[in-house]
Design a protein around this motif. Structure first.
Motif, PDB file in Angstrom:
ATOM      1  N   GLU A  78       0.837  -1.200   0.000  1.00 43.71           N
ATOM      2  CA  GLU A  78       0.000   0.000   0.000  1.00 43.71           C
ATOM      3  C   GLU A  78       0.872   1.249   0.000  1.00 43.71           C
ATOM      4  O   GLU A  78       0.644   2.186  -0.770  1.00 43.71           O
ATOM      5  CB  GLU A  78      -0.920  -0.006   1.211  1.00 43.71           C
ATOM      6  N   ALA A  79       1.890   1.256   0.885  1.00 43.90           N
ATOM      7  CA  ALA A  79       2.835   2.376   0.879  1.00 43.90           C
ATOM      8  C   ALA A  79       3.537   2.483  -0.467  1.00 43.90           C
ATOM      9  O   ALA A  79       3.860   3.581  -0.930  1.00 43.90           O
ATOM     10  CB  ALA A  79       3.860   2.201   2.002  1.00 43.90           C
ATOM     11  N   GLY A  80       3.753   1.325  -1.113  1.00 45.79           N
ATOM     12  CA  GLY A  80       4.456   1.318  -2.388  1.00 45.79           C
ATOM     13  C   GLY A  80       3.750   2.112  -3.462  1.00 45.79           C
ATOM     14  O   GLY A  80       4.373   2.925  -4.170  1.00 45.79           O
ATOM     15  N   TRP A  81       2.435   1.912  -3.601  1.00 50.23           N
ATOM     16  CA  TRP A  81       1.779   2.671  -4.680  1.00 50.23           C
ATOM     17  C   TRP A  81       1.603   4.133  -4.314  1.00 50.23           C
ATOM     18  O   TRP A  81       1.596   4.998  -5.193  1.00 50.23           O
ATOM     19  CB  TRP A  81       0.489   2.009  -5.141  1.00 50.23           C
ATOM     20  N   PHE A  82       1.501   4.444  -2.988  1.00 50.66           N
ATOM     21  CA  PHE A  82       1.528   5.853  -2.588  1.00 50.66           C
ATOM     22  C   PHE A  82       2.837   6.499  -3.054  1.00 50.66           C
ATOM     23  O   PHE A  82       2.857   7.593  -3.628  1.00 50.66           O
ATOM     24  CB  PHE A  82       1.449   5.993  -1.071  1.00 50.66           C
ATOM     25  N   LEU A  83       3.946   5.802  -2.774  1.00 53.30           N
ATOM     26  CA  LEU A  83       5.262   6.347  -3.097  1.00 53.30           C
ATOM     27  C   LEU A  83       5.481   6.455  -4.604  1.00 53.30           C
ATOM     28  O   LEU A  83       6.116   7.395  -5.082  1.00 53.30           O
ATOM     29  CB  LEU A  83       6.354   5.478  -2.469  1.00 53.30           C
ATOM     30  N   LEU A  84       4.962   5.497  -5.348  1.00 52.72           N
ATOM     31  CA  LEU A  84       5.106   5.561  -6.805  1.00 52.72           C
ATOM     32  C   LEU A  84       4.401   6.787  -7.375  1.00 52.72           C
ATOM     33  O   LEU A  84       4.930   7.464  -8.269  1.00 52.72           O
ATOM     34  CB  LEU A  84       4.558   4.289  -7.441  1.00 52.72           C
ATOM     35  N   ILE A  87      11.390   5.962  -7.829  1.00 56.98           N
ATOM     36  CA  ILE A  87      10.551   4.942  -8.465  1.00 56.98           C
ATOM     37  C   ILE A  87      11.252   3.592  -8.417  1.00 56.98           C
ATOM     38  O   ILE A  87      10.660   2.571  -8.040  1.00 56.98           O
ATOM     39  CB  ILE A  87      10.214   5.333  -9.908  1.00 56.98           C
ATOM     40  N   HIS A  88      12.521   3.571  -8.776  1.00 54.98           N
ATOM     41  CA  HIS A  88      13.278   2.317  -8.797  1.00 54.98           C
ATOM     42  C   HIS A  88      13.381   1.707  -7.401  1.00 54.98           C
ATOM     43  O   HIS A  88      13.175   0.495  -7.219  1.00 54.98           O
ATOM     44  CB  HIS A  88      14.677   2.568  -9.371  1.00 54.98           C
ATOM     45  N   LYS A  89      13.669   2.532  -6.419  1.00 59.46           N
ATOM     46  CA  LYS A  89      13.798   2.045  -5.050  1.00 59.46           C
ATOM     47  C   LYS A  89      12.467   1.514  -4.531  1.00 59.46           C
ATOM     48  O   LYS A  89      12.398   0.479  -3.854  1.00 59.46           O
ATOM     49  CB  LYS A  89      14.311   3.164  -4.143  1.00 59.46           C
ATOM     50  N   THR A  90      11.388   2.215  -4.857  1.00 60.50           N
ATOM     51  CA  THR A  90      10.069   1.791  -4.413  1.00 60.50           C
ATOM     52  C   THR A  90       9.671   0.474  -5.056  1.00 60.50           C
ATOM     53  O   THR A  90       9.101  -0.408  -4.408  1.00 60.50           O
ATOM     54  CB  THR A  90       9.028   2.876  -4.737  1.00 60.50           C
ATOM     55  N   MET A  91       9.953   0.334  -6.343  1.00 65.31           N
ATOM     56  CA  MET A  91       9.662  -0.921  -7.037  1.00 65.31           C
ATOM     57  C   MET A  91      10.299  -2.098  -6.308  1.00 65.31           C
ATOM     58  O   MET A  91       9.670  -3.135  -6.064  1.00 65.31           O
ATOM     59  CB  MET A  91      10.211  -0.880  -8.466  1.00 65.31           C
ATOM     60  N   SER A  92      11.572  -1.941  -5.964  1.00 69.23           N
ATOM     61  CA  SER A  92      12.322  -3.027  -5.363  1.00 69.23           C
ATOM     62  C   SER A  92      11.883  -3.341  -3.942  1.00 69.23           C
ATOM     63  O   SER A  92      11.628  -4.495  -3.597  1.00 69.23           O
ATOM     64  CB  SER A  92      13.820  -2.674  -5.381  1.00 69.23           C
ATOM     65  N   SER A  93      11.760  -2.290  -3.111  1.00 68.75           N
ATOM     66  CA  SER A  93      11.582  -2.501  -1.681  1.00 68.75           C
ATOM     67  C   SER A  93      10.137  -2.503  -1.221  1.00 68.75           C
ATOM     68  O   SER A  93       9.816  -3.128  -0.208  1.00 68.75           O
ATOM     69  CB  SER A  93      12.353  -1.425  -0.904  1.00 68.75           C
ATOM     70  N   PHE A  94       9.245  -1.819  -1.935  1.00 71.35           N
ATOM     71  CA  PHE A  94       7.867  -1.679  -1.474  1.00 71.35           C
ATOM     72  C   PHE A  94       6.846  -2.396  -2.361  1.00 71.35           C
ATOM     73  O   PHE A  94       5.674  -2.450  -2.007  1.00 71.35           O
ATOM     74  CB  PHE A  94       7.491  -0.200  -1.373  1.00 71.35           C
ATOM     75  N   ALA A 109       6.318   9.887  -9.182  1.00 78.23           N
ATOM     76  CA  ALA A 109       5.963  10.321 -10.534  1.00 78.23           C
ATOM     77  C   ALA A 109       5.685  11.814 -10.573  1.00 78.23           C
ATOM     78  O   ALA A 109       6.063  12.506 -11.528  1.00 78.23           O
ATOM     79  CB  ALA A 109       4.742   9.536 -11.021  1.00 78.23           C
ATOM     80  N   GLN A 110       5.006  12.336  -9.540  1.00 81.11           N
ATOM     81  CA  GLN A 110       4.750  13.772  -9.476  1.00 81.11           C
ATOM     82  C   GLN A 110       6.052  14.563  -9.457  1.00 81.11           C
ATOM     83  O   GLN A 110       6.154  15.637 -10.059  1.00 81.11           O
ATOM     84  CB  GLN A 110       3.941  14.095  -8.218  1.00 81.11           C
ATOM     85  N   ARG A 111       7.038  14.022  -8.772  1.00 82.20           N
ATOM     86  CA  ARG A 111       8.331  14.711  -8.656  1.00 82.20           C
ATOM     87  C   ARG A 111       9.275  14.414  -9.815  1.00 82.20           C
ATOM     88  O   ARG A 111      10.338  15.030  -9.921  1.00 82.20           O
ATOM     89  CB  ARG A 111       9.008  14.308  -7.344  1.00 82.20           C
ATOM     90  N   GLY A 112       8.919  13.454 -10.656  1.00 85.04           N
ATOM     91  CA  GLY A 112       9.828  13.049 -11.716  1.00 85.04           C
ATOM     92  C   GLY A 112      11.083  12.407 -11.181  1.00 85.04           C
ATOM     93  O   GLY A 112      12.166  12.539 -11.759  1.00 85.04           O
ATOM     94  N   ASP A 113      10.960  11.676 -10.077  1.00 82.86           N
ATOM     95  CA  ASP A 113      12.106  11.115  -9.371  1.00 82.86           C
ATOM     96  C   ASP A 113      12.280   9.650  -9.763  1.00 82.86           C
ATOM     97  O   ASP A 113      11.692   8.748  -9.165  1.00 82.86           O
ATOM     98  CB  ASP A 113      11.878  11.240  -7.862  1.00 82.86           C
ATOM     99  N   SER A 114      13.088   9.392 -10.783  1.00 83.17           N
ATOM    100  CA  SER A 114      13.267   8.028 -11.280  1.00 83.17           C
ATOM    101  C   SER A 114      13.969   7.140 -10.259  1.00 83.17           C
ATOM    102  O   SER A 114      13.694   5.937 -10.180  1.00 83.17           O
ATOM    103  CB  SER A 114      14.057   8.048 -12.595  1.00 83.17           C
ATOM    104  N   ALA A 115      14.872   7.713  -9.463  1.00 90.73           N
ATOM    105  CA  ALA A 115      15.570   6.928  -8.442  1.00 90.73           C
ATOM    106  C   ALA A 115      14.600   6.439  -7.377  1.00 90.73           C
ATOM    107  O   ALA A 115      14.671   5.296  -6.916  1.00 90.73           O
ATOM    108  CB  ALA A 115      16.680   7.766  -7.806  1.00 90.73           C
TER     109      ALA A 115
END
Length: 328
Positions: free
Chosen positions: A174-180, A192-199, A184-190
């Motif tokens: 749940e936290a993962g899709w919040f963070l994604l 996104i990658h970290k969230t994909m892996s850990s959350f 995306a709003q911030r354009g923060d690809s790093a």
């Protein structure tokens, strides 16, 4: 000359801020009931122990903003006091009846007093708790980014024992899709990658029941048997969050393996939870996927996780189909 003057002013401002905060830190903390005293005399003497909710929210906001933005205030006692203030707000601010509003003032131990027609209390409660969320941030993200724990210290340190090792794959995803969405709003690809892996992928990998399918409710990060008796049950809401997280992840990184995992969770979820006769979903299954309770709503399950997940998935799937075009 202006540089010298600016330097002098900056020095005075810093000292004034430090002095001001020292006053509140020394005199306003209620160690017995949580929250903050605000009726303080010139020397910090308490002259009334009523707690005004809008001032509780403001002080939580102030502590958290300083904790996040100024290194000299990044101290355990600052965030600990903010957490206790937030806890007091969550426990005591809202009053019923006659309507879902925040109290304007409570007693020291949180019994509600008057309620005002204005929205000042509500506004500052939202501000305070929002900043508290920013200050505590991803403190539950530990083990060098390989685990998301349910309980940590105010500083983010891992707690000892089974309480500290507890994981909930549903909460993590749940936290993962919040963070994604935020990344995306911030354009923060790093991010996104970290969230994909850990959350998203991490909790799915560790939480998926390879024998019977579905997501476990609780896990022990070190592989011990969780002390929660319901740890191996399959509940509706973690599967809802997993569906949203995986489809959101695919929207950001069009990797086939993300779609494969979405379909894996989707097939299990739709073959086990929906009630084909009366509609909606059953909420509670045993490890083997058999229904354990026949009610559709209760103290924890209402009109939220299921329709929210379905709505969000519908929106994303429509977007994907639109991108594919009529030939799809």
């Amino acid at each position: 000359m202006e540089t010298v003057r600016f330097g002098e002013v900056l020095d005075r401002v810093k000292k004034a801020l430090d002095s001001t905060m020292a006053f509140w830190i020394q005199h306003s903390h209620d160690e017995d009931h949580g929250g903050f005293f605000t009726c303080l005399g010139c020397d910090g003497t308490l002259y009334d122990d009523l707690k005004y909710i809008w001032l509780q929210g403001r002080q939580v906001w102030m502590y958290c903003r300083l904790y996040c933005e100024l290194p000299r205030f990044h101290k355990p006692e600052i965030i600990d006091a903010a957490l206790k203030g937030g806890d007091f707000i969550l426990k005591h601010a809202q009053v019923f009846p006659p309507e879902p509003k925040c109290a304007f003032v409570t007693t020291r131990d949180g019994r509600p007093g008057s309620v005002q027609r204005t929205l000042f209390s509500e506004a500052f409660v939202v501000m305070g708790l929002s900043e508290l969320g920013r200050a505590t941030g991803l403190l539950h993200y530990t083990r060098d980014g390989k685990a998301v724990l349910e309980h940590v210290s105010p500083e983010g340190a891992e707690l000892s024992g089974s309480f500290g090792r507890l994981q909930n794959p549903g909460h993590a995803m749940e936290a993962g899709w919040f963070l994604l969405l935020r990344a995306a709003q911030r354009g923060d690809s790093a991010m996104i990658h970290k969230t994909m892996s850990s959350f998203v992928l991490g909790p799915l990998e560790s939480g998926w029941d390879e024998k019977y399918g579905g997501l476990f409710y609780f896990l022990d990060v070190d592989g011990h048997s969780p002390t929660q008796l319901e740890w191996c049950m399959k509940l509706w809401w973690p599967h809802c969050e997993a569906l949203v997280a995986l489809l959101t992840a695919y929207m950001h990184e069009r990797k086939p393996e993300l779609l494969d995992r979405f379909f894996m969770v989707f097939d299990y979820t739709m073959s086990h939870f929906p009630d084909k006769k009366h509609g909606e979903w059953f909420g509670y299954l045993d490890r083997q996927g058999q229904q354990t309770h026949d009610f559709k709503g209760g103290p924890f399950k209402g009109c939220f996780h299921v329709p929210r997940a379905l709505y969000l998935c519908e929106t994303m799937l429509e977007q994907l189909l639109e991108e594919l075009g009529p030939s799809a």
